[in-house]
Motif scaffolding. Structure first.
Motif, short mmCIF file in Angstrom:
data_model
loop_
_atom_site.label_atom_id
_atom_site.label_comp_id
_atom_site.label_asym_id
_atom_site.label_seq_id
_atom_site.Cartn_x
_atom_site.Cartn_y
_atom_site.Cartn_z
N CYS A 41 -121.95 -36.12 -11.84
CA CYS A 41 -122.40 -37.50 -11.68
C CYS A 41 -123.78 -37.59 -11.04
O CYS A 41 -124.50 -38.56 -11.24
CB CYS A 41 -121.38 -38.27 -10.85
SG CYS A 41 -121.26 -37.66 -9.14
N CYS A 46 -118.10 -37.15 -7.91
CA CYS A 46 -117.12 -36.40 -8.71
C CYS A 46 -116.74 -35.05 -8.11
O CYS A 46 -115.72 -34.49 -8.44
CB CYS A 46 -117.65 -36.20 -10.13
SG CYS A 46 -118.97 -34.96 -10.27
N CYS A 49 -119.80 -30.49 -8.26
CA CYS A 49 -120.90 -29.67 -7.72
C CYS A 49 -120.58 -29.08 -6.36
O CYS A 49 -121.45 -28.47 -5.73
CB CYS A 49 -122.14 -30.53 -7.59
SG CYS A 49 -121.92 -31.84 -6.35
N CYS A 66 -125.22 -32.00 -5.18
CA CYS A 66 -126.10 -32.71 -6.10
C CYS A 66 -127.12 -33.61 -5.41
O CYS A 66 -128.23 -33.76 -5.90
CB CYS A 66 -125.28 -33.51 -7.10
SG CYS A 66 -124.23 -34.78 -6.34
S1 FES Z 1 -120.56 -35.18 -6.76
FE1 FES Z 1 -120.80 -35.39 -8.91
S2 FES Z 1 -122.36 -33.94 -9.38
FE2 FES Z 1 -122.23 -33.89 -7.23
#
Ligand code: FES
Ligand code: FES
Length: 171
Positions: A41, A46, A49, A66
């Protein structure tokens, strides 16, 4: 530019100068080629990562990469999905993910694996009652999103590793 030195999967990296706005995700994937850590995301929603951060006191937690600057990991010890298997031997949790067909596209898998591993290590130190196991797994994996909706299989995979060695993980 800021100096960055850290340990990843037991290997020291740096010191090196990196841009202050370089994300940890880009550092891992683009600078080090550790592409097992995914970018989903890009908004800390999400956890695809997420990597493991190991504290000096022996506890660990997961953290997204991220939207987090690489330099914020200076001096830290972290683990990524590439660090789980040893000498080509998958961990019990990795094998369980495969046996349960827990993942489909696999984009979320590294995050779930890291989170599940943190849970196993925590339960090895602080076991829970069998009656609380389902809730404990759900709480631990909560926040990890799977676009292929494989949640139940992930939960089952983690649970089976724990139930295969109850003296280790349960009261
Ligand atoms: S929390 Fe979704 S890519 Fe980092
Ligand atoms: S297996 Fe595809 S996003 Fe989870």
């Amino acid at each position: 530019m800021t100096t960055l030195a850290l340990t990843i999967n037991g290997r020291a990296y740096g010191p090196m100068d990196v841009r202050d706005d370089l994300t940890m995700n880009d550092f891992l994937r683009e600078f080090l080629g550790l592409t097992g850590t995914k970018f989903g995301c890009g908004a800390a929603q999400c956890l695809s990562c997420a990597v493991i951060v190991d504290n000096p006191d022996g506890t660990s937690f997961t953290k997204p990469t991220c939207v987090v600057a690489a330099v914020s990991f200076h001096g830290k010890k972290i683990r990524t999905v590439e660090g789980h298997a040893k000498d080509g031997e998958l961990t019990a949790l990795q094998k369980s993910f495969i046996e349960h067909f827990a993942f489909q596209c696999g984009y979320c898998t590294a995050g779930f694996l890291n989170e599940g591993q943190v849970l196993l290590e925590r339960l090895a130190k602080n076991p829970v009652a069998r009656a609380d196991l389902e809730k404990t797994i759900a709480q631990e994996l909560d926040g990890h999103l799977c676009r292929c909706t494989g949640y139940i299989k992930y939960h089952e995979a983690v649970r089976d590793v724990i139930l295969a060695d109850p003296k280790h993980y349960l009261i």
